[in-house]
Design an enzyme around this catalytic site. Structure first.
Site, short mmCIF file in Angstrom:
data_model
loop_
_atom_site.label_atom_id
_atom_site.label_comp_id
_atom_site.label_asym_id
_atom_site.label_seq_id
_atom_site.Cartn_x
_atom_site.Cartn_y
_atom_site.Cartn_z
N GLY A 201 0.79 -1.22 0.00
CA GLY A 201 0.00 0.00 0.00
C GLY A 201 0.83 1.27 0.00
N ASP A 226 -5.78 -8.09 -6.65
CA ASP A 226 -5.40 -7.92 -5.26
C ASP A 226 -4.21 -6.97 -5.18
OD1 ASP A 226 -7.35 -9.75 -4.36
OD2 ASP A 226 -6.01 -11.43 -4.82
N LEU A 227 -4.34 -5.88 -4.46
CA LEU A 227 -3.34 -4.82 -4.42
C LEU A 227 -1.98 -5.33 -3.97
CD1 LEU A 227 -2.77 -1.76 -4.70
CD2 LEU A 227 -3.39 -1.54 -2.28
N ASP A 228 -0.95 -5.08 -4.78
CA ASP A 228 0.45 -5.40 -4.46
C ASP A 228 0.63 -6.88 -4.10
OD1 ASP A 228 1.09 -2.71 -4.82
OD2 ASP A 228 0.73 -2.23 -2.72
N ASP A 229 -0.15 -7.75 -4.74
CA ASP A 229 -0.12 -9.16 -4.37
C ASP A 229 0.10 -10.08 -5.57
OD1 ASP A 229 -0.19 -10.93 -2.19
OD2 ASP A 229 -2.24 -11.54 -2.67
#
Length: 284
Positions: A201, A226-229
């Site tokens: 994040g 999925d954020l930064d995943d």
């Protein structure tokens, strides 16, 4: 760039004799293998292979090779991708206001270090248009707000289609792409300014400083909803100490970001990355 080569990436169920089978297929058609890398995920029962051979003198004509590779993959009950080293993918770079990653990628592309074409830069701000003009690259200013996000993404997708873009690179693009965008254009690489999975994040350097970390890093990964995943391609690190302030972490972090993104992009362009089961195998 040198003589053109053929690159085959194959994922199939593991069994004995696969390496011999693949090498034999290339040899039977008169191919001279330059590189052969294989990996077996025993837990998943999956075999991964990247084989590169000279195009010149190969018995199957270039135009017929995709169908031949598909038939080989079907026989092995797997999936294959076929690429040619003399094809330069068309890449769009997405940015906001920070220029360090954009400038680095444009220079590496112009110098021939990264085998790609960059016909388009997209930004939600207009600050970097003069830089792109210096490199002769088309610049598209597409502002994004919460109310206009859907329309903005439609505009960006239209630009990608217009410029025949094969890959998008988020080079400090401080916006989150929606699942709808990624469903329509899934081939996206991002640079995140932390050593993922730590400090996902916003403001990772600030949070790293607050925790008193002794290593900071950057992570280049494929983008998922999925954020930064997404699956990780490359990571770089830099040592820091108690004497460093947040500004020092940010300054050193820019170096790690440039390097991680350039390395990841080169690995992707050279077809040395294979994604399976939400992770990557990197044949570097």
């Amino acid at each position: 760039m040198g003589a053109a080569t053929v690159i085959l990436q194959l994922i199939c169920p593991d069994r004995s004799g696969l390496v011999s089978d693949l090498a034999g297929w290339v040899a039977a058609n008169g191919g001279n293998i330059r590189h052969a890398d294989h990996h077996t995920d025993a837990g998943a029962g999956v075999f991964l292979s990247r084989i590169e051979w000279d195009l010149a003198g190969f018995g199957i004509p270039r135009a017929a090779l995709p169908a031949a590779a598909a038939a080989l993959a079907e026989r092995l009950k797997g999936q294959a991708q076929l690429h040619f080293s003399d094809e330069l993918p068309r890449v769009a770079i997405f940015v906001s206001k920070q220029s360090h990653c954009l400038l680095d990628l444009l220079w590496r592309a112009r110098s021939g270090e990264l085998p790609m074409q960059v016909p388009l830069v997209v930004s939600n701000h207009s600050d970097l248009e003069p830089l792109c003009s210096d490199f002769g690259v088309a610049f598209a200013h597409v502002p994004v707000t919460a109310d206009t996000k859907s329309a903005a993404e439609d505009r960006m997708l239209a630009l990608l289609e217009e410029h025949q873009i094969e890959l998008a690179v988020l080079a400090k693009y401080m916006q989150v792409l929606s699942g709808s965008f990624l469903e329509r254009f899934p081939d996206v690489i991002n640079i995140h300014h932390s050593f993922l999975p730590a400090f996902k994040g916003a403001q990772p350097y600030h949070r790293a400083w607050e925790r008193g970390v002794k290593l900071i890093g950057a992570t280049a990964h494929y983008v998922t909803e999925d954020l930064d995943d997404g699956p990780i391609i490359e990571q770089t690190i830099a040592h820091v100490s108690h004497r460093d302030e947040v500004e020092d972490l940010i300054r050193r972090g820019r170096d790690t970001e440039r390097l991680a993104l350039a390395r990841a992009l080169r690995l992707h362009l050279r077809r040395q990355v294979m994604v399976y089961r939400g992770r990557t195998a990197v044949f570097a």
